[in-house]
Design a protein around this motif. Structure first.
Motif, mmCIF file in Angstrom:
data_model
loop_
_atom_site.group_PDB
_atom_site.id
_atom_site.type_symbol
_atom_site.label_atom_id
_atom_site.label_comp_id
_atom_site.label_asym_id
_atom_site.label_seq_id
_atom_site.Cartn_x
_atom_site.Cartn_y
_atom_site.Cartn_z
ATOM 1 N N UNK A 101 -3.356 62.266 108.053
ATOM 2 C CA UNK A 101 -3.055 63.392 109.068
ATOM 3 C C UNK A 101 -3.765 63.103 110.384
ATOM 4 N N UNK A 102 -5.000 62.608 110.273
ATOM 5 C CA UNK A 102 -5.693 62.174 111.496
ATOM 6 C C UNK A 102 -5.047 61.512 112.403
ATOM 7 N N UNK A 103 -4.160 60.384 111.823
ATOM 8 C CA UNK A 103 -3.304 59.477 112.809
ATOM 9 C C UNK A 103 -2.392 60.132 113.402
ATOM 10 N N UNK A 104 -1.759 60.928 112.562
ATOM 11 C CA UNK A 104 -0.578 61.912 113.205
ATOM 12 C C UNK A 104 -1.037 62.567 114.151
ATOM 13 N N UNK A 105 -2.124 63.426 114.124
ATOM 14 C CA UNK A 105 -2.661 64.246 115.116
ATOM 15 C C UNK A 105 -2.856 63.252 116.420
ATOM 16 N N UNK A 106 -3.536 62.284 116.265
ATOM 17 C CA UNK A 106 -3.845 61.535 117.368
ATOM 18 C C UNK A 106 -2.514 60.951 118.105
ATOM 19 N N UNK A 107 -1.583 60.836 117.316
ATOM 20 C CA UNK A 107 -0.367 60.391 118.151
ATOM 21 C C UNK A 107 0.359 61.685 118.697
ATOM 22 N N UNK A 108 0.124 62.754 118.151
ATOM 23 C CA UNK A 108 0.411 64.148 118.901
ATOM 24 C C UNK A 108 -0.095 64.493 120.139
ATOM 25 N N UNK A 109 -1.258 63.800 120.142
ATOM 26 C CA UNK A 109 -2.393 64.000 121.276
ATOM 27 C C UNK A 109 -3.322 65.094 120.990
ATOM 28 N N UNK A 110 -3.535 65.467 119.625
ATOM 29 C CA UNK A 110 -4.359 66.329 119.340
ATOM 30 C C UNK A 110 -5.514 65.460 118.746
ATOM 31 N N UNK A 111 -6.358 65.143 119.928
ATOM 32 C CA UNK A 111 -7.513 64.010 119.527
ATOM 33 C C UNK A 111 -8.715 64.866 118.910
ATOM 34 N N UNK A 112 -8.974 65.955 119.384
ATOM 35 C CA UNK A 112 -10.149 66.633 118.971
ATOM 36 C C UNK A 112 -9.666 66.908 117.361
ATOM 37 N N UNK A 113 -8.574 67.358 117.002
ATOM 38 C CA UNK A 113 -8.340 67.342 115.765
ATOM 39 C C UNK A 113 -8.334 66.165 114.620
ATOM 40 N N UNK A 114 -8.019 65.252 115.308
ATOM 41 C CA UNK A 114 -7.969 63.850 114.567
ATOM 42 C C UNK A 114 -9.431 63.546 114.266
ATOM 43 N N UNK A 115 -10.233 63.492 115.605
ATOM 44 C CA UNK A 115 -11.754 63.219 115.246
ATOM 45 C C UNK A 115 -12.390 64.133 114.176
ATOM 46 N N UNK A 116 -12.052 65.319 114.062
ATOM 47 C CA UNK A 116 -12.631 66.308 113.123
ATOM 48 C C UNK A 116 -12.026 65.815 111.651
ATOM 49 N N UNK A 117 -10.906 65.417 111.540
ATOM 50 C CA UNK A 117 -10.463 64.758 110.270
ATOM 51 C C UNK A 117 -11.371 63.420 109.880
ATOM 52 N N UNK A 118 -11.375 62.710 110.812
ATOM 53 C CA UNK A 118 -12.061 61.543 110.575
ATOM 54 C C UNK A 118 -13.499 61.903 110.084
ATOM 55 N N UNK A 119 -14.383 62.715 110.924
ATOM 56 C CA UNK A 119 -15.572 62.987 110.197
ATOM 57 C C UNK A 119 -15.819 63.563 109.085
ATOM 58 N N UNK A 120 -14.511 64.447 108.787
ATOM 59 C CA UNK A 120 -14.800 65.139 107.634
ATOM 60 C C UNK A 120 -14.667 64.074 106.325
ATOM 61 N N UNK A 121 -13.789 62.975 106.494
ATOM 62 C CA UNK A 121 -13.667 61.859 105.445
ATOM 63 C C UNK A 121 -15.079 61.102 105.305
ATOM 64 N N UNK A 122 -15.746 60.770 106.883
ATOM 65 C CA UNK A 122 -17.029 60.288 106.630
ATOM 66 C C UNK A 122 -18.190 60.965 106.011
#
Length: 315
Positions: free
Chosen positions: A96-117
């Motif tokens: 989902x982070x990848x999809x958010x990144x492709x949509x231009x929702x970069x902050x949301x993508x980073x938030x998801x990646x950090x949640x996984x970490x």
């Protein structure tokens, strides 16, 4: 493996484990349409059995189809449904982070990646989570440079300085010719200025080709509705009645699709169903409305009706 799983399903068509493994295999050999078909069948069986783990699993495979076919907003909707049923499955968050990144929702993508970490550092390290976060940050910074011109154009438009606004939108589009927001704002204002309808049509057709390649989420279909209305007007003015009628029809069923999405978001499910059906009456091959209606019927447990519409989609 695919052949063996299909043979197993001939003997036991409701064998969920085989369906799950088959979906995974089909995804690996680049057969997303077939993966989607089996995932939807398996989801229906899982919902009847009230198996949350399997419901989450097959929502994940459906999300994968929309991710693979670059329909990112719809993919995110299905990843969320998968998470609701299978919250511990971290691949949902990564994809989902990848999809958010492709949509231009970069902050949301980073938030998801950090949640996984935070949840599983070993898994995060194995998939290179720090590189994903770093690359997404770079994308965000580059995109922000384009958005500076968009924001400036919007401010100039508010002041009534349409031509200066268009200069800013044009600069954004020059930086990124696939920037649909910039193209849409440029197209909208060129319609107001009424200078050269052939040039306006060229901008509008370029915009439509990009929109038709994007995920058909609500934001995209709103742009399609507005752009098709403008193109219908332009073609009518230059005397191309056939093209004007084509875009008038597109505007009509896209409008009903958008109304259906609004109603669904507001939990007005009967109204949503009616709007999707109106769209399909106008254009039976409008797969956006067909997919939305099938998903709505699945989620409200109207399985027979959902399967009827699914069958129509295969014809």
């Amino acid at each position: 493996a695919v052949k063996e799983y299909k043979i197993a399903l001939e003997y036991r068509p409701d064998q969920i484990q085989a369906m799950g493994e088959l979906c995974w295999c089909l995804g690996q050999i680049d057969k997303p349409e077939e993966m989607l078909e089996y995932a939807k069948k398996a989801l229906l069986i899982s919902q009847k059995r009230c198996s949350k783990d399997n419901i989450g699993r097959f929502y994940f495979y459906i999300a994968q189809y929309y991710k693979i076919t670059e329909q990112y907003e719809t993919a995110c909707d299905y990843f969320k449904l998968s998470i609701n049923n299978k919250p511990y499955f971290l691949s949902n968050y990564v994809d989902m982070a990848y999809c958010q990144r492709m949509l231009g929702n970069f902050d949301k993508a980073i938030e998801l990646y950090e949640y996984v970490k935070k949840k599983d550092e070993d898994y995060a390290n194995n998939i290179g989570i720090d590189d994903l976060i770093s690359n997404t940050s770079v994308d965000r910074d580059y995109n922000n440079r384009e958005m500076i011109h968009i924001k400036l154009g919007v401010e100039l438009e508010k002041k009534g300085e349409i031509e200066k606004a268009n200069e800013s939108f044009f600069t954004a589009v020059q930086r990124n010719p696939k920037h649909t927001m910039g193209l849409f704002l440029l197209f909208k204002n060129e319609l107001k200025l009424k200078k050269d309808y052939y040039e306006i049509i060229a901008i509008g057709e370029n915009l439509m080709s990009l929109l038709n390649a994007e995920d058909k989420g609500f934001g995209t279909t709103f742009y399609i509705e507005m752009a098709s209305m403008g193109l219908a007007k332009c073609y009518e003015i230059i005397g191309n009645i056939e093209k004007a009628q084509e875009y008038t029809k597109l505007n009509s069923y896209t409008h009903h699709f958008n109304e259906g999405k609004k109603a669904e978001e507001n939990k007005e499910l009967e109204k949503a169903t009616a709007e999707y059906e109106k769209a399909l009456e106008i254009e039976p091959k409008d797969f956006r409305s067909l997919d939305a209606l099938i998903d709505l019927l699945f989620n409200t447990r109207q399985f027979d009706e959902a399967m009827d519409y699914a069958a129509k989609g295969l014809i």
